[in-house]
Scaffold this motif. Sequence first.
Motif, PDB file in Angstrom:
ATOM      1  N   ASP A 173       0.835  -1.202   0.000  1.00  0.00           N
ATOM      2  CA  ASP A 173       0.000   0.000   0.000  1.00  0.00           C
ATOM      3  C   ASP A 173       0.871   1.254   0.000  1.00  0.00           C
ATOM      4  N   GLY A 174       0.998   1.870  -1.164  1.00  0.00           N
ATOM      5  CA  GLY A 174       1.766   3.103  -1.273  1.00  0.00           C
ATOM      6  C   GLY A 174       0.930   4.342  -1.054  1.00  0.00           C
ATOM      7  N   HIS A 175      -0.323   4.174  -0.690  1.00  0.00           N
ATOM      8  CA  HIS A 175      -1.221   5.301  -0.453  1.00  0.00           C
ATOM      9  C   HIS A 175      -1.569   5.434   1.026  1.00  0.00           C
ATOM     10  N   GLY A 176      -2.117   4.362   1.610  1.00  0.00           N
ATOM     11  CA  GLY A 176      -2.519   4.371   3.016  1.00  0.00           C
ATOM     12  C   GLY A 176      -3.970   4.001   3.221  1.00  0.00           C
ATOM     13  N   HIS A 177      -4.808   4.303   2.249  1.00  0.00           N
ATOM     14  CA  HIS A 177      -6.251   4.087   2.354  1.00  0.00           C
ATOM     15  C   HIS A 177      -6.594   2.618   2.587  1.00  0.00           C
ATOM     16  N   GLY A 178      -5.939   1.716   1.850  1.00  0.00           N
ATOM     17  CA  GLY A 178      -6.237   0.294   1.999  1.00  0.00           C
ATOM     18  C   GLY A 178      -5.864  -0.246   3.356  1.00  0.00           C
ATOM     19  N   THR A 179      -4.695   0.117   3.844  1.00  0.00           N
ATOM     20  CA  THR A 179      -4.252  -0.326   5.168  1.00  0.00           C
ATOM     21  C   THR A 179      -5.187   0.186   6.253  1.00  0.00           C
ATOM     22  N   HIS A 180      -5.682   1.409   6.090  1.00  0.00           N
ATOM     23  CA  HIS A 180      -6.618   1.992   7.051  1.00  0.00           C
ATOM     24  C   HIS A 180      -7.927   1.193   7.064  1.00  0.00           C
ATOM     25  N   CYS A 181      -8.456   0.866   5.885  1.00  0.00           N
ATOM     26  CA  CYS A 181      -9.715   0.123   5.804  1.00  0.00           C
ATOM     27  C   CYS A 181      -9.562  -1.297   6.348  1.00  0.00           C
ATOM     28  N   SER A 323     -25.672   1.810   7.919  1.00  0.00           N
ATOM     29  CA  SER A 323     -24.719   2.875   8.222  1.00  0.00           C
ATOM     30  C   SER A 323     -23.629   2.364   9.150  1.00  0.00           C
ATOM     31  N   GLY A 324     -22.502   3.074   9.143  1.00  0.00           N
ATOM     32  CA  GLY A 324     -21.400   2.747  10.036  1.00  0.00           C
ATOM     33  C   GLY A 324     -20.648   4.002  10.435  1.00  0.00           C
ATOM     34  N   PRO A 325     -19.824   3.929  11.479  1.00  0.00           N
ATOM     35  CA  PRO A 325     -19.013   5.078  11.889  1.00  0.00           C
ATOM     36  C   PRO A 325     -18.054   5.490  10.772  1.00  0.00           C
ATOM     37  N   GLY A 326     -18.128   6.772  10.376  1.00  0.00           N
ATOM     38  CA  GLY A 326     -17.318   7.204   9.246  1.00  0.00           C
ATOM     39  C   GLY A 326     -16.648   8.550   9.396  1.00  0.00           C
ATOM     40  N   VAL A 327     -16.699   9.151  10.571  1.00  0.00           N
ATOM     41  CA  VAL A 327     -16.100  10.468  10.801  1.00  0.00           C
ATOM     42  C   VAL A 327     -15.015  10.358  11.874  1.00  0.00           C
ATOM     43  N   LYS A 328     -13.834  10.907  11.561  1.00  0.00           N
ATOM     44  CA  LYS A 328     -12.707  10.895  12.496  1.00  0.00           C
ATOM     45  C   LYS A 328     -12.403   9.472  12.977  1.00  0.00           C
ATOM     46  N   VAL A 329     -12.137   8.607  12.026  1.00  0.00           N
ATOM     47  CA  VAL A 329     -11.894   7.191  12.321  1.00  0.00           C
ATOM     48  C   VAL A 329     -10.387   6.933  12.382  1.00  0.00           C
ATOM     49  N   TYR A 330      -9.947   6.418  13.513  1.00  0.00           N
ATOM     50  CA  TYR A 330      -8.551   6.079  13.768  1.00  0.00           C
ATOM     51  C   TYR A 330      -8.302   4.635  13.365  1.00  0.00           C
ATOM     52  N   SER A 331      -7.221   4.398  12.595  1.00  0.00           N
ATOM     53  CA  SER A 331      -6.891   3.033  12.195  1.00  0.00           C
ATOM     54  C   SER A 331      -5.437   2.974  11.748  1.00  0.00           C
ATOM     55  N   SER A 332      -5.036   1.826  11.248  1.00  0.00           N
ATOM     56  CA  SER A 332      -3.647   1.594  10.832  1.00  0.00           C
ATOM     57  C   SER A 332      -3.291   2.384   9.587  1.00  0.00           C
ATOM     58  N   GLN A 337       4.547   6.122  10.134  1.00  0.00           N
ATOM     59  CA  GLN A 337       3.428   6.843  10.741  1.00  0.00           C
ATOM     60  C   GLN A 337       2.560   5.908  11.585  1.00  0.00           C
ATOM     61  N   ARG A 338       2.330   4.693  11.106  1.00  0.00           N
ATOM     62  CA  ARG A 338       1.638   3.631  11.830  1.00  0.00           C
ATOM     63  C   ARG A 338       0.135   3.822  11.946  1.00  0.00           C
ATOM     64  N   TYR A 339      -0.365   5.049  12.247  1.00  0.00           N
ATOM     65  CA  TYR A 339      -1.788   5.279  12.468  1.00  0.00           C
ATOM     66  C   TYR A 339      -2.207   6.599  11.827  1.00  0.00           C
ATOM     67  N   ASN A 340      -3.501   6.681  11.487  1.00  0.00           N
ATOM     68  CA  ASN A 340      -4.039   7.922  10.922  1.00  0.00           C
ATOM     69  C   ASN A 340      -5.518   8.008  11.258  1.00  0.00           C
ATOM     70  N   THR A 341      -6.054   9.237  11.271  1.00  0.00           N
ATOM     71  CA  THR A 341      -7.471   9.481  11.535  1.00  0.00           C
ATOM     72  C   THR A 341      -8.058  10.216  10.347  1.00  0.00           C
ATOM     73  N   ILE A 342      -8.993   9.573   9.648  1.00  0.00           N
ATOM     74  CA  ILE A 342      -9.597  10.162   8.448  1.00  0.00           C
ATOM     75  C   ILE A 342     -11.097   9.902   8.457  1.00  0.00           C
ATOM     76  N   SER A 343     -11.808  10.495   7.500  1.00  0.00           N
ATOM     77  CA  SER A 343     -13.261  10.400   7.430  1.00  0.00           C
ATOM     78  C   SER A 343     -13.709  10.000   6.033  1.00  0.00           C
ATOM     79  N   GLY A 344     -14.922   9.451   5.942  1.00  0.00           N
ATOM     80  CA  GLY A 344     -15.500   9.122   4.653  1.00  0.00           C
ATOM     81  C   GLY A 344     -16.433   7.927   4.744  1.00  0.00           C
TER      82      GLY A 344
END
Length: 432
Positions: A173-181, A323-332, A337-344
């Motif tokens: 994962d050279g972006h980060g989105h997949g690892t977060h999901c 529906s699911g939690p989608g705002v300010k979600v903390y994950s890998s 960096q190891r962790y990030n908090t994003i929304s969507g």
Amino acid sequence: MFISDESPTANAATPVPGRYVVVFADPHPSAGERFGARTLQEEVPTMLEREGFSLDTYFPRLGVAVVGGESAQLGELQARCDSRNMPLRIVPELMYHILSSPAPEPGIAAGPPFADNDELTWGLQAVRARESGYTGRGIRVAVLDTGFDAAHPDFAGRDVTTMSFIEGEDSHDGHGHGTHCIGTACGPRPLPGARAYGVAPEASIFAGKVLSNEGSGSDTGILAGIDWALQNDCHIISMSLGADVREVHPPYVAAGHRALERGTLIVAAAGNNARRSAGNPGFVGAPANSPYILSVAALDENLLVADFSARTLPGRGGQVDVSGPGVKVYSSWPGAQRYNTISGTSMATPHVAGVAALLSEATGYRGRELWAELVQESERLEQFSVDVGAGLAQAPPPIREQASAPVPEPVSEPVSSEPSEDDASESFYGHG
């Protein structure tokens, strides 16, 4: 920290020049329409070649092919197929993108009912993962996204299978989105000395890279990822990607329908094209607008629909299911960096995929039964079903609670339900 990879119009449907998707009505050659002694699948490649198209890929489990050719040929070929009563559709191949939100939510009320703490993310608390005695053990979850950082220390020793469907890029994962999901759906819980963030921490992970390191990809890679997940008998496929196209895209009608037939539930993000604070409720885009793919809206910490989260369209397709939690979600996150908090709606989707894994473990349900269970057990919210569907997805209670729980009263008119077999013909030929 929030990332911004898109504007409200950045995910508009973009055709891939010279590329088309052929959708067959029946994927099985043994049961295919026959023309003389030849089946549809035998006849079509010859016909495509004769008409100047080149067959790029055929996905046998989906009954979908990708071809190359000139746009001037497309209408003539479809007309010829229609005149011969050949049951197939030919549509342009489209591009898709990650569905993380460009900005934090405006106007969130003070004192939200959920918040991250030292042990759990607010999302895990909201879906009641902590109270559940299930972990996703024995369940295979495929996340089709930008790949996965297999070296992430939080996933050491986990059962992970990776595959890339992006030409020239490996599965990292050279972006980060997949690892977060993947972290949200299947990350660790509990995590000693750190905040836990994974709904189904013992599920087997299948990480399919169908979006590039820039966060975009086409039907070819996405369909290849779905076909791969079905080949590996995955119980759930999670797709946090989309294109802002109102029309139902036939390849995902076929893919979703055939996945359900094989006992696989596809979960996809509804889309981020709304700006509700500005009076724009948006609409569910592809592939989530397929009536055979479970569409997920995003909620904030107050369990209110997120400002960016798309709304159900009237008519067939385009429906928000849960529906699911989608705002300010903390994950890998990959790398140091190891962790990030994003929304969507991208972040809401793996929450629901993880809950589906827990429900499948608890009940043994797959495919259509799992869809119905997920909808039935969702927590109803005091908001319109066009915005939040059946409500907030909920993890199954511990075994002892299930044994003593009363049988729920039947719901005469469910807020959201999976379509019947009778809808298949209308869905397949009614859009495009």
